[in-house]
Every structure is written in structure tokens, then in C-alpha cells.
Design an enzyme around this catalytic site. Structure first.
Site, PDB file in Angstrom:
ATOM      1  N   GLN A 138      24.669  33.508  57.861  1.00 36.72           N
ATOM      2  CA  GLN A 138      25.329  33.929  59.109  1.00 36.72           C
ATOM      3  C   GLN A 138      26.398  32.906  59.495  1.00 36.72           C
ATOM      4  OE1 GLN A 138      23.173  33.919  63.088  1.00 36.72           O
ATOM      5  NE2 GLN A 138      23.579  36.095  62.899  1.00 36.72           N
ATOM      6  N   TYR A 211      28.209  34.970  71.658  1.00 32.76           N
ATOM      7  CA  TYR A 211      29.024  33.929  71.013  1.00 32.76           C
ATOM      8  C   TYR A 211      30.429  34.498  70.812  1.00 32.76           C
ATOM      9  CZ  TYR A 211      24.528  31.665  70.535  1.00 32.76           C
ATOM     10  OH  TYR A 211      23.323  31.090  70.837  1.00 32.76           O
TER      11      TYR A 211
END
Ligand SMILES: Cc1cc2nc3c(=O)[nH]c(=O)nc-3n(C[C@H](O)[C@H](O)[C@H](O)COP(=O)(O)O)c2cc1C
Length: 469
Positions: A138, A211
Site C-alpha cells: 500500500q 489521507y
């Protein structure tokens, strides 16, 4: 539907509670479907289980995986899940969520190579060389939650009063510029190149939990920008970055963990009904997924909620973080929300393997819910987060015994989240006490100290205000 701690020793009591709450949480007696094959990225995986990305905050100062990082992933690989989705890994220094977050760069790529090698070795030692194990990394920029030196250093795509106030952000805090976002796309591509060299099978352009890339998806109020306002602009960063990775980094697939429902009010949340943020509206997420399919996403990992805003949405729990109140929501309502959203996405894209998550609160009963989800073709893969930290050997145990020992499963006590909040390292201090108990004690001490300071400051501010009035 007030909060209630887990107290469901047997399935019948759990099923009665589900009925009482009027939620759709299917359970199946037969869990064999969880050990059926599934094809992902042209690889035949021997079961439906995967480890969800979980930040461990145990890298070194340069972002290189440490001995503790290697240990975590070895345990996951030996545990039998056939897909391991490695944790949020920064693509630039300023996007690190804490000074110990992993960061993939020319300096650390050899460390990642070792991490991949040891992870695969651990699985092959246990299951033989033919064991198919898919490894995804990720990639992230932590955006408004960046703390590269341990202090908040927010990089924001748009102002959001609900989150700005929590970070003490002023209204004139600058927004990340379009030119910086253009350059950041190349940082993601470079990071994907290092991931390929390290031996990962795929990378995830992380677009969840508020985010940076996730915030861009909801940047309705970012005007005069190629990256805000319209659907095309808000989704540009994710789409263009994924497309560039696909074109420039051959032999590596690209995918995303996508928050399909932020549960923040319009104009700050993605996937929400414009009149009522409590109601998801998946029309934009679906439109985006249709486009991502054209970039050959071989699977999709979905998520929901912003942990810094309403942590129970993404992680139904028994106990909150120190200093936080219990939510006014039964954890089963949270589990049902996860299942409903996942099912809606999987049904809309029946040939795209979709990852289902949010199972840890169900403890030993989770396999029965997971099996029902797969049986009904409401999900293709079953991901575990906190429960994987608590009991990395759950797949082997289920395969051997057909059930999970209640004394070994995650108790959703939020201690791992507390450790992350304290800057790591993260693990399960309940079931892996030898490695993490001291670290947790330290995290708890720091959290209590921070709470005392916060309360003192707010009392002093209150007194000052009263004197003024
Ligand atoms: C300590 C901790 C770290 C996490 N780190 C990540 C992360 O790096 N990337 C991510 O997408 N989700 C992250 N999550 C969310 C989990 O992947 C997962 O979605 C969530 O915990 C719900 O699944 P569970 O009920 O099985 O725990 C984290 C959660 C916890 C508790």
C-alpha cells in the site's frame, strides 16, 4: 441501539441479537467455501483469506523495515492467508504518518526486498514451494495526518472544519498546490518501481481514511484546480497515478484501497448523500470503480470512514481509545454497514474480486459471516485487520479444526490503535504479550499524560474565558 460489549459465547445468542437489531448479517453453518480457490491477477489462490494493511510503525528512521516488521510479516505468511496486503508505506518523507512509518525509497528498497523474500520464504517453508501467495504494497501520502518528525505537519487538499479543528489548523493553512500534486504522481510511480524491484506483485494507491488521495476524492470545495470540484478533477490524482504506474512499471499490478463512504457531510465526504451524511450514496464510487476497471485493476479493497473522525465506523470495537467516549452505536450496526456496502459494490461488479473487511469484532463467529458473504457472492476475499495481529494463525486453525478457539481471538480492545496513535510499534499486547506488552504500557502512559495535559489546558482556557466574560 446503544453500544454493547461482545458477550456472544454461542451463535444462537448472536443471531438473536442481530434479529433484535433488525440488521442483515448473514451466517452460514458451512465454512468450506472459505477454502475454495479464487483467481486474482491470473493467480489461483488456495483460499479466500487475506491480511488487511495495518500500519506497524516499527520501521527505522529511514523507513526501512526492522526486525519487528519482518517478524510481523513472517507470522502472517506462516498463518496461511494467501494474500498479504502490506501496510501504508510512504512515498515521500513529508507524507509519513510518524517517524517510524515505512517509507520506500532508493535507500530502503533493499530492506523491502528482504521483507518480501522472508515473507515468501516463511510461507514456502510451511506450505511448500507451490503455495501461491500474493503480496501487495500500500502506497500512501498521509496528507493532513502527516507527522514525519512526530509533530503534526498537515498537507491538505482542502479545508474541512470538522477535521481542521481537531488538528488546530487555521483557516489560512495553505493547500497543497497542483504542481506539487503533479510531481507527487511521479513519486508514486517511482515508489511502485521500487516495490516491483523488491518483489511485490502489486501496489495499492491508497485512497481511504482521509489521507491525501482520499481527501482529494472529496475535494468539492477545491476551486481553480485540476484536482478539485468536478468528479473528473477529484478523481484525477488516483486515476492518472494508477494509469502511469500501469504503463511505466511493467510486471506489477495496480489496485487501490478505496473508501466508498467517508461518513463526513457534503461537501467534505466521498460517497455520502448530499442531504444526509448518515446515508451512503455509492453512485460516485461506482462510477470511479468502472473507470479503474479500465486500468485493469485485478481486485479492489474497499473501506469506509475516517478513523480520526469516527473510528468505530471502520473498526467496530468493545473499548475506545483512552480519553474517548464509547460510540452511541451497537458494534453490530457497524459490522452490518460494512457488509452492506461491500455487498453493494461486489454485486455491481460481479467479475471484480472485492475484499470484505470489518470482521474482527465478531471474534470466533466471524468465519460463519464471512462464509455467508462468499456463498452469496457478496464478496470474493475476506480480510482481517486487528484479528490478524491477535491471531495470525487463524487460517491454519480453521483449516485444521473448523473453528477458532475463543481464547485466541481479537477482543477489539483498541490497544493496537492506541499503540499506533502513540507512534508505534504496533502489535497485539493481549495475545503477543512477550513482544508488545512493554510497548503498550509505554503507549498507555503517554496517552494518559497527553490527556492530563489536554484537560489542564482546556480547564485553563475555560477559566480565562470566564474571567473575560
Ligand atoms: C493499528 C491499525 C493500523 C491500521 N493501518 C492501516 C493501514 O496501514 N492501511 C489501511 O488501509 N488500513 C489500516 N487499518 C485499518 C484496517 O486495515 C481495517 O480496515 C480495520 O481495522 C477493520 O478491520 P478489522 O475489523 O478486521 O480490524 C489499520 C487499523 C488498525 C487498528
Amino acid at each position: 441501539m446503544p453500544h454493547e460489549r461482545f458477550r456472544f459465547k454461542d451463535r444462537a445468542t448472536l443471531e438473536r441479537k442481530i434479529a433484535e437489531l433488525g440488521r442483515d448479517i448473514p451466517l452460514s453453518d458451512d465454512i468450506s467455501v472459505l477454502f475454495s480457490h479464487v483467481v486474482v491477477a491470473r493467480r489461483v489462490l488456495p483460499n479466500r483469506f487475506m491480511v488487511l494493511p495495518m500500519e506497524g510503525a516499527d520501521g527505522d528512521a529511514a523507513g526501512c523495515p526492522s526486525a519487528l516488521t519482518l517478524r510481523r510479516y513472517r507470522c502472517f505468511a506462516e498463518g496461511g492467508a494467501c494474500l498479504i496486503w502490506f501496510e501504508a508505506t510512504a512515498v515521500t518523507a513529508d507524507g509519513r504518518s510518524n517517524p517510524r512509518q515505512l517509507w520506500i525509497s532508493p535507500e530502503t528498497k533493499d530492506g523491502f526486498k528482504r521483507l518480501v523474500k522472508e515473507t515468501r520464504l516463511a510461507a514456502h517453508r510451511r506450505f511448500g514451494p507451490d503455495h501461491n501467495l500474493l503480496l501487495v504494497l500500500q502506497l500512501t501520502h498521509s496528507g493532513r495526518f502527516s507527522k514525519p518528525d512526530g509533530r503534526p505537519a498537515p498537507v491538505i487538499a482542502q479545508h474541512n472544519p470538522l477535521l481542521d479543528s481537531r488538528l488546530g489548523l487555521s483557516t489560512d493553512h495553505p493547500l497543497i498546490s497542483d504542481s506539487r500534486l503533479d510531481a507527487l504522481q511521479d513519486d508514486y510511480v517511482a515508489a511502485a518501481g521500487f516495490a516491483k524491484e523488491a518483489g511485490f506483485d502489486g501496489v495499492d494507491v491508497k485512497a481511504c481514511h482521509g489521507y491525501l488521495v482520499s481527501e482529494l476524492l472529496a475535494a468539492f470545495g477545491r476551486t481553480d484546480s485540476r484536482y478539485g470540484g468536478s468528479f473528473e478533477n477529484r478523481t484525477r490524482f488516483l486515476e492518472e497515478t494508477a494509469e502511469k504506474i500501469k504503463l511505466r512499471v511493467r510486471g506489477l499490478f495496480v489496485t487501490s484501497r478505496l473508501s466508498v463512504y467517508d461518513a463526513l457531510p457534503f461537501p467534505y465526504g466521498f460517497g455520502v448523500n448530499r442531504e444526509n451524511p448518515e446515508v451512503p450514496d455509492l453512485s460516485e464510487p461506482k462510477k470511479l470503480i468502472r473507470r479503474l476497471r479500465n486500468i485493469d485493476f485485478p481486485l479492489l479493497n474497499i473501506s469506509l470512514g475516517i478513523p480520526a473522525y469516527r473510528s468505530h465506523f471502520g473498526r467496530p470495537y468493545d473499548k475506545p481509545l483512552i480519553g474517548q467516549d464509547l460510540p452511541d452505536e451497537h458494534p453490530l450496526v457497524g459490522v452490518a454497514r460494512w457488509l452492506k456496502l461491500t455487498s453493494e459494490i461486489q454485486k455491481a461488479f460481479p467479475t471484480l474480486p472485492v475484499v470484505s473487511a470489518g470482521y474482527s469484532w465478531l471474534r470466533q463467529h466471524f468465519p460463519h459471516v464471512a462464509a455467508a458473504m462468499v456463498e452469496r457472492e457478496n464478496a470474493s476475499l475476506i480480510g482481517l485487520g486487528r484479528a490478524a495481529l491477535a491471531y495470525p494463525g487463524w487460517v491454519n486453525a480453521l483449516s485444521a479444526d473448523g473453528f477458532l478457539e475463543p481464547s485466541k481471538v481479537c477482543v477489539s480492545c483498541s490497544k493496537c490503535s492506541q499503540m499506533l496513535r502513540a507512534g508505534g510499534p504496533v502489535g497485539c499486547p493481549v495475545h503477543d504479550a512477550e513482544a508488545y506488552q512493554d510497548e503498550y504500557r509505554d503507549a498507555r502512559k503517554r496517552a494518559k499524560q497527553a490527556l492530563r495535559t489536554e484537560r489542564k489546558t482546556s480547564r485553563a482556557a475555560g477559566k480565562k474565558k470566564r474571567r473575560k466574560d
